[in-house]
Write a protein that holds these residues in place. Structure first.
Motif, PDB file in Angstrom:
ATOM      1  N   UNK A  97      38.166  37.756  35.488  1.00 16.62           N
ATOM      2  CA  UNK A  97      39.071  37.997  36.609  1.00 16.62           C
ATOM      3  C   UNK A  97      38.328  38.292  37.900  1.00 16.62           C
ATOM      4  N   UNK A  98      37.266  39.127  37.810  1.00 16.63           N
ATOM      5  CA  UNK A  98      36.461  39.417  38.992  1.00 16.63           C
ATOM      6  C   UNK A  98      35.774  38.162  39.519  1.00 16.63           C
ATOM      7  N   UNK A  99      35.242  37.377  38.598  1.00 18.32           N
ATOM      8  CA  UNK A  99      34.563  36.149  39.022  1.00 18.32           C
ATOM      9  C   UNK A  99      35.517  35.211  39.738  1.00 18.32           C
ATOM     10  N   UNK A 100      36.715  35.056  39.217  1.00 21.10           N
ATOM     11  CA  UNK A 100      37.652  34.097  39.803  1.00 21.10           C
ATOM     12  C   UNK A 100      38.265  34.607  41.105  1.00 21.10           C
ATOM     13  N   UNK A 101      38.465  35.925  41.223  1.00 21.82           N
ATOM     14  CA  UNK A 101      39.008  36.427  42.487  1.00 21.82           C
ATOM     15  C   UNK A 101      37.964  36.307  43.589  1.00 21.82           C
ATOM     16  N   UNK A 102      36.696  36.508  43.258  1.00 27.91           N
ATOM     17  CA  UNK A 102      35.631  36.315  44.248  1.00 27.91           C
ATOM     18  C   UNK A 102      35.467  34.848  44.616  1.00 27.91           C
ATOM     19  N   UNK A 103      35.711  33.964  43.667  1.00 29.95           N
ATOM     20  CA  UNK A 103      35.630  32.531  43.933  1.00 29.95           C
ATOM     21  C   UNK A 103      36.906  31.957  44.512  1.00 29.95           C
TER      22      UNK A 103
ATOM     23  N   UNK B  32      42.798  46.410  37.224  1.00 27.24           N
ATOM     24  CA  UNK B  32      43.425  45.099  37.034  1.00 27.24           C
ATOM     25  C   UNK B  32      44.752  45.030  37.802  1.00 27.24           C
ATOM     26  N   UNK B  33      45.529  46.118  37.753  1.00 29.23           N
ATOM     27  CA  UNK B  33      46.792  46.146  38.492  1.00 29.23           C
ATOM     28  C   UNK B  33      46.550  46.069  40.001  1.00 29.23           C
ATOM     29  N   UNK B  34      45.520  46.770  40.483  1.00 30.81           N
ATOM     30  CA  UNK B  34      45.191  46.744  41.912  1.00 30.81           C
ATOM     31  C   UNK B  34      44.797  45.334  42.350  1.00 30.81           C
ATOM     32  N   UNK B  35      44.004  44.655  41.537  1.00 29.55           N
ATOM     33  CA  UNK B  35      43.555  43.315  41.916  1.00 29.55           C
ATOM     34  C   UNK B  35      44.695  42.304  41.893  1.00 29.55           C
ATOM     35  N   UNK B  36      45.723  42.547  41.092  1.00 28.08           N
ATOM     36  CA  UNK B  36      46.909  41.695  41.179  1.00 28.08           C
ATOM     37  C   UNK B  36      47.550  41.840  42.561  1.00 28.08           C
ATOM     38  N   UNK B  37      47.556  43.075  43.083  1.00 33.87           N
ATOM     39  CA  UNK B  37      48.048  43.273  44.446  1.00 33.87           C
ATOM     40  C   UNK B  37      47.170  42.592  45.472  1.00 33.87           C
ATOM     41  N   UNK B  38      45.845  42.666  45.283  1.00 31.39           N
ATOM     42  CA  UNK B  38      44.919  42.023  46.217  1.00 31.39           C
ATOM     43  C   UNK B  38      45.124  40.508  46.254  1.00 31.39           C
TER      44      UNK B  38
ATOM     45  N   UNK C 288      45.247  45.222  27.094  1.00 35.23           N
ATOM     46  CA  UNK C 288      44.395  46.403  27.241  1.00 35.23           C
ATOM     47  C   UNK C 288      44.942  47.327  28.349  1.00 35.23           C
ATOM     48  N   UNK C 289      46.257  47.489  28.362  1.00 32.33           N
ATOM     49  CA  UNK C 289      46.895  48.270  29.420  1.00 32.33           C
ATOM     50  C   UNK C 289      46.628  49.758  29.369  1.00 32.33           C
ATOM     51  N   UNK C 290      45.999  50.252  28.277  1.00 26.51           N
ATOM     52  CA  UNK C 290      45.726  51.683  28.169  1.00 26.51           C
ATOM     53  C   UNK C 290      44.250  52.019  28.364  1.00 26.51           C
ATOM     54  N   UNK C 291      43.470  51.079  28.880  1.00 24.00           N
ATOM     55  CA  UNK C 291      42.041  51.323  29.083  1.00 24.00           C
ATOM     56  C   UNK C 291      41.792  51.869  30.491  1.00 24.00           C
ATOM     57  N   UNK C 292      40.547  52.284  30.724  1.00 22.61           N
ATOM     58  CA  UNK C 292      40.202  52.889  32.010  1.00 22.61           C
ATOM     59  C   UNK C 292      40.334  51.912  33.173  1.00 22.61           C
ATOM     60  N   UNK C 293      40.132  50.641  32.902  1.00 23.73           N
ATOM     61  CA  UNK C 293      40.135  49.652  33.981  1.00 23.73           C
ATOM     62  C   UNK C 293      41.500  48.980  34.167  1.00 23.73           C
TER      63      UNK C 293
END
Length: 287
Positions: A169-175, A201-207, A192-197
């Motif tokens: 996800x990080x790679x594709x949002x940067x690209x 992931x939710x924030x990057x959906x907003x971005x 993996x909705x209960x993990x630390x990150x």
């Protein structure tokens, strides 16, 4: 001349012709004096008119200069505001990249450990596959052969690991592959909705929505970060972006309230500085 004539008359009698000549000369001198005074007055009047005209022209030039200076000052202010907006956008991108790099470094460390574990597992599996299979049991004499077992149902495909989904996800949002990044972060929240990150992931959906100009979906995504993950380190960024979205959606009063909340709750942070700049752009202060 008049004094001389009077003096001569007092001192002694003078001829009539001489007296008449002196009177004529006296009248002529008085007339010349009067003409000279009139000429002088005319010259003074003309000089005053010229000076008045020059003064009026100077005042007009000064007024025009003031107008030009005011226009120049406004132009400089507009340029500064536009430059601030461009710098704010650039700062947002840089901050996003910085967050991505930090997250990626943390995940790469865990991913390296995962790969080591997978390699160890594969080596164990390979060693078991290399061993000869045991011979099948022979049926007892006279016994019927057991029916062949039914084919096992195919196992359901497992989702990619949390590290793989997040890193992709990080790679594709940067690209700027926003569709892929959106699907990967959605899958991350699904599995993996209960993990630390998960809040990241939710924030990057907003971005992703914000960078595509979809401000209402972006606002909804940032609200989920604020509501569902109140202890996330993305809370300040989510609130700042929420204020930006509200401004873009024309909800100026709500945007000002949200941005002031960022300045008050997260003083000294980059989000507070950018919120202050946005408030100034909206014509409001940070108090």
């Amino acid at each position: 001349m008049l004094a001389g004539a009077l003096g001569g008359a007092l001192l002694g009698p003078a001829p009539a012709g001489a007296v008449a000549r002196e009177i004529i000369e006296l009248q002529t001198g008085v007339s010349q004096l009067i003409q000279g005074q009139q000429a002088l007055q005319t010259a003074v009047t003309q000089n005053n008119a010229v000076q008045k005209t020059l003064i009026e022209q100077s005042l007009d030039s000064a007024n025009k200069l003031n107008v030009a200076m005011a226009a120049l000052q406004k132009g400089m202010q507009d340029f500064s505001a536009n430059s601030g907006a461009r710098l704010d956008t650039t700062g947002t991108q840089v901050q996003g990249l910085s967050d991505n790099v930090a997250d990626l470094q943390a995940r790469l460390g865990k991913l390296d450990q995962k790969l080591t574990d997978v390699q160890n597992t594969l080596q164990s599996v390979d060693s078991k596959l290399a061993a000869p299979p045991p011979p099948p049991p022979q049926p007892a004499p006279g016994a019927m052969a057991a029916p062949a077992p039914a084919a096992a149902a195919p196992a359901a495909a497992l989702p990619p690991s949390a590290d793989v989904l997040y890193s992709n996800g990080l790679r594709d949002i940067n690209g700027k592959h926003y569709d892929l990044a959106q699907q990967e972060f959605q899958d991350y929240l699904k599995y993996y909705g209960d993990t630390d990150l998960a809040s990241n992931a939710q924030f990057y959906l907003g971005e992703i929505a914000f960078m595509q100009g979809e401000f209402q979906p972006a606002l909804d995504a940032y609200n989920r970060v604020i509501d569902n993950y109140p202890k996330s380190f993305k809370t300040a960024s989510a609130r700042m972006r929420k204020g930006f979205c509200l401004a873009e959606l024309g909800q100026k009063a709500a945007a000002i309230r949200e941005l002031r909340t960022v300045v008050r709750q997260f003083p000294g942070t980059d989000e507070a500085k950018r919120s202050t700049a946005k408030l100034k752009e909206l014509g409001a202060n940070a108090d």
